[in-house]
Design a protein around this motif. Structure first.
Motif, short mmCIF file in Angstrom:
data_model
loop_
_atom_site.label_atom_id
_atom_site.label_comp_id
_atom_site.label_asym_id
_atom_site.label_seq_id
_atom_site.Cartn_x
_atom_site.Cartn_y
_atom_site.Cartn_z
N MET A 101 29.96 26.31 69.03
CA MET A 101 28.97 27.15 68.14
C MET A 101 29.14 27.24 66.53
O MET A 101 30.41 27.39 66.24
N HIS A 102 28.13 26.82 65.74
CA HIS A 102 28.47 27.03 64.20
C HIS A 102 28.39 28.77 63.82
O HIS A 102 27.80 29.20 64.58
N ILE A 103 29.14 28.79 62.88
CA ILE A 103 29.07 30.25 62.28
C ILE A 103 27.92 30.94 62.22
O ILE A 103 27.52 31.96 62.42
N ARG A 104 26.83 30.11 61.84
CA ARG A 104 25.44 30.57 61.50
C ARG A 104 24.74 30.87 62.62
O ARG A 104 23.93 31.58 62.59
N GLU A 105 25.24 30.42 63.68
CA GLU A 105 24.53 30.67 65.00
C GLU A 105 25.31 32.34 65.82
O GLU A 105 24.50 32.61 66.82
N LEU A 106 26.23 32.72 65.05
CA LEU A 106 26.70 33.88 65.97
C LEU A 106 25.83 35.02 65.60
O LEU A 106 25.19 35.22 64.57
N PRO A 107 25.53 35.68 66.63
CA PRO A 107 24.67 36.86 66.38
C PRO A 107 25.61 37.95 65.60
O PRO A 107 26.82 38.09 65.70
N THR A 108 24.82 38.80 64.59
CA THR A 108 25.61 39.86 63.62
C THR A 108 25.14 41.26 64.18
O THR A 108 24.24 41.23 64.81
N PRO A 109 26.30 42.17 63.99
CA PRO A 109 27.17 41.90 63.11
C PRO A 109 28.46 40.92 64.15
O PRO A 109 28.37 41.32 65.26
N ALA A 110 29.34 40.44 63.50
CA ALA A 110 30.47 39.65 64.41
C ALA A 110 31.74 39.67 63.67
O ALA A 110 31.45 39.42 62.32
N LEU A 111 32.67 40.00 64.32
CA LEU A 111 34.07 39.79 63.61
C LEU A 111 34.59 38.44 63.43
O LEU A 111 34.48 37.70 64.39
N THR A 112 35.04 37.88 62.20
CA THR A 112 35.30 36.58 62.07
C THR A 112 36.56 36.66 61.33
O THR A 112 36.79 37.58 60.53
#
Length: 205
Positions: free
Chosen positions: A1-12
């Motif tokens: 999964m690409h970071i842009r595909e993460l649902p927000t909010p998300a801890l990275t």
């Protein structure tokens, strides 16, 4: 999964930066022969705590019994609860942890030490105690000197407790460089007072 595909909010987490910071702190402490016992309040994550221990940390620091339980349940050991613990149930849980883990707690009060002793006896456990003195922050701790020695003697005489040394927190050391240097000198004087009292009493810390 690409970071842009993460649902927000998300801890990275940037693992490279995290590891660099952990290495830097561990390296500094090794260079200066300082035992590192990091406080987990900055991450509250057993995985990061394991990374710190793998780099040579002597143990962990937590703020409350619940945090100690989380770390212990994850298989981690040698945990300091750096804030006073009050209440029968909290002390029971703390003593229960000490049956299978090395547990330290900071104390500045004889009544709490007595309650902790009873809890430790009930669990057939041993809890390590650091007598806390005030280095000038005025949050917790006894005046550095005979009062610390007196409490340490009482801890030594309490079943289920083991006197393990002293603790202080100098959170007031901040400001411009000159201000920090002046404050560090004041802190050093108070630490010296505490150590001198134990030396006079012939009690090792």
């Amino acid at each position: 999964m690409h970071i842009r595909e993460l649902p927000t909010p998300a801890l990275t987490i940037d693992l490279e930066i995290l590891e660099r910071n952990l290495d830097r702190m561990a390296g500094y402490c090794r260079e200066h022969r300082v035992g590192l016992r990091p406080h987990i309040k900055t991450h509250k994550t057993p995985e990061v705590a394991r990374m710190q221990l793998a780099r040579g940390a002597v143990g962990l620091t937590v703020a409350k019994v619940g945090e100690a339980e989380v770390m212990a349940e994850a298989g981690l050991d040698n945990i300091l609860i750096a804030y006073p613990v009050f209440g029968t149930e909290n002390l029971r849980r703390l003593a229960a942890l000490a049956r299978t883990r090395i547990i330290l707690v900071a104390l500045d009060d004889e009544a709490t030490a007595q309650e902790l002793s009873r809890a430790a006896q009930a669990q057939r456990a041993t809890v390590g105690v650091l007598v806390e003195f005030d280095a000038g922050f005025h949050r917790c701790g006894l005046e550095p000197g005979p009062a610390c020695v007196e409490l340490a003697h009482k801890v030594r005489g309490s079943p289920g407790l083991e006197f393990r040394g002293l603790m202080t927190y100098y959170g007031q050391v901040w400001g411009a460089e000159d201000e920090r240097r002046q404050e560090v000198r004041r802190v050093a004087e108070r630490i010296g007072q505490a150590l001198a009292a134990f030396a006079a009493a012939g009690m090792a810390v």
